[in-house]
Design a protein around this motif. Structure first.
Motif, PDB file in Angstrom:
ATOM      1  N   ASP A  36       2.928  -2.878  -6.709  1.00 59.54           N
ATOM      2  CA  ASP A  36       3.439  -1.927  -7.682  1.00 59.54           C
ATOM      3  C   ASP A  36       4.112  -0.768  -6.951  1.00 59.54           C
ATOM      4  N   THR A  37       4.923  -0.006  -7.669  1.00 59.92           N
ATOM      5  CA  THR A  37       5.688   1.059  -7.027  1.00 59.92           C
ATOM      6  C   THR A  37       4.790   2.141  -6.440  1.00 59.92           C
ATOM      7  N   ARG A  38       3.665   2.427  -7.084  1.00 58.28           N
ATOM      8  CA  ARG A  38       2.752   3.456  -6.560  1.00 58.28           C
ATOM      9  C   ARG A  38       2.215   3.051  -5.189  1.00 58.28           C
ATOM     10  N   GLY A  39       1.876   1.791  -5.033  1.00 57.82           N
ATOM     11  CA  GLY A  39       1.386   1.305  -3.745  1.00 57.82           C
ATOM     12  C   GLY A  39       2.445   1.399  -2.663  1.00 57.82           C
ATOM     13  N   VAL A  40       3.689   1.058  -3.016  1.00 57.80           N
ATOM     14  CA  VAL A  40       4.785   1.145  -2.049  1.00 57.80           C
ATOM     15  C   VAL A  40       5.044   2.603  -1.683  1.00 57.80           C
ATOM     16  N   GLN A  41       5.005   3.496  -2.675  1.00 56.59           N
ATOM     17  CA  GLN A  41       5.194   4.923  -2.400  1.00 56.59           C
ATOM     18  C   GLN A  41       4.124   5.439  -1.444  1.00 56.59           C
ATOM     19  N   ASP A  42       2.885   5.018  -1.651  1.00 56.85           N
ATOM     20  CA  ASP A  42       1.797   5.434  -0.754  1.00 56.85           C
ATOM     21  C   ASP A  42       2.038   4.937   0.670  1.00 56.85           C
ATOM     22  N   ILE A  43       2.503   3.712   0.789  1.00 53.04           N
ATOM     23  CA  ILE A  43       2.775   3.138   2.110  1.00 53.04           C
ATOM     24  C   ILE A  43       3.929   3.881   2.788  1.00 53.04           C
ATOM     25  N   ILE A  44       4.978   4.166   2.044  1.00 52.08           N
ATOM     26  CA  ILE A  44       6.112   4.908   2.616  1.00 52.08           C
ATOM     27  C   ILE A  44       5.652   6.283   3.084  1.00 52.08           C
ATOM     28  N   SER A  45       4.852   6.946   2.291  1.00 44.80           N
ATOM     29  CA  SER A  45       4.337   8.275   2.665  1.00 44.80           C
ATOM     30  C   SER A  45       3.519   8.193   3.947  1.00 44.80           C
ATOM     31  N   SER A  46       2.643   7.225   4.024  1.00 46.30           N
ATOM     32  CA  SER A  46       1.808   7.049   5.206  1.00 46.30           C
ATOM     33  C   SER A  46       2.650   6.719   6.435  1.00 46.30           C
ATOM     34  N   ALA A  47       3.629   5.833   6.264  1.00 42.32           N
ATOM     35  CA  ALA A  47       4.476   5.425   7.394  1.00 42.32           C
ATOM     36  C   ALA A  47       5.306   6.598   7.915  1.00 42.32           C
ATOM     37  N   LYS A  48       5.791   7.450   7.008  1.00 41.91           N
ATOM     38  CA  LYS A  48       6.540   8.641   7.427  1.00 41.91           C
ATOM     39  C   LYS A  48       5.661   9.535   8.296  1.00 41.91           C
ATOM     40  N   LYS A  49       4.416   9.706   7.897  1.00 41.79           N
ATOM     41  CA  LYS A  49       3.491  10.548   8.663  1.00 41.79           C
ATOM     42  C   LYS A  49       3.207   9.960  10.040  1.00 41.79           C
ATOM     43  N   LYS A  50       3.356   8.659  10.159  1.00 48.14           N
ATOM     44  CA  LYS A  50       3.115   7.988  11.441  1.00 48.14           C
ATOM     45  C   LYS A  50       4.363   7.937  12.313  1.00 48.14           C
TER      46      LYS A  50
END
Length: 131
Positions: free
Chosen positions: A52-66
């Motif tokens: 779902d889009t919320r899960g992808v948004q969470d992953i993008i946010s986490s990946a940016k922080k990394k």
């Protein structure tokens, strides 16, 4: 509106942060095109990832922080996500992120300074509703 926001900023060098991507993060990142001229929408990305889009948004946010340079454009006819390949792409993407952050901070200022007893009168809400 005050531009003096009380934001705590912690600038840790990247090597102090958890930079290891998870398998789910890698799965999504692999689907994001490289370069600003090739973007993918959130809807397309979620569909390809089977999430779902919320899960992808969470992953993008986490990946940016990394440290993954995932950028986005919100232009009407040219929106979507991409991985920056050049300094110019990074700078352009950061302009969008900084604008978004400033909008969030402006909302925080508005709520912080809201008159809890008189906001309806101060904002003209009562007059507009009663028209």
């Amino acid at each position: 509106m005050s531009q003096n926001h009380n934001v705590i900023r912690v600038d840790l060098p990247l090597f102090y942060r958890d930079t290891t991507l998870t398998a789910r993060e890698a799965k999504v990142i692999r689907l994001i095109p490289r370069g600003a001229d090739r973007k993918i929408t959130m809807k397309e990305l979620a569909s390809l990832a089977g999430m779902d889009t919320r899960g992808v948004q969470d992953i993008i946010s986490s990946a940016k922080k990394k440290g993954v340079p995932i950028m986005s454009s919100r232009k009407a006819k040219d929106h979507g996500y991409y991985i920056a390949e050049t300094e110019a792409e990074r700078r352009n993407g950061l302009v969008n992120l900084k604008h978004q952050a400033n909008e969030i901070l402006a909302g925080i200022d508005g709520i912080t300074n809201a008159d809890l007893d008189n906001w309806e009168k101060v904002t003209g809400y009562s007059e507009v509703v009663n028209q």
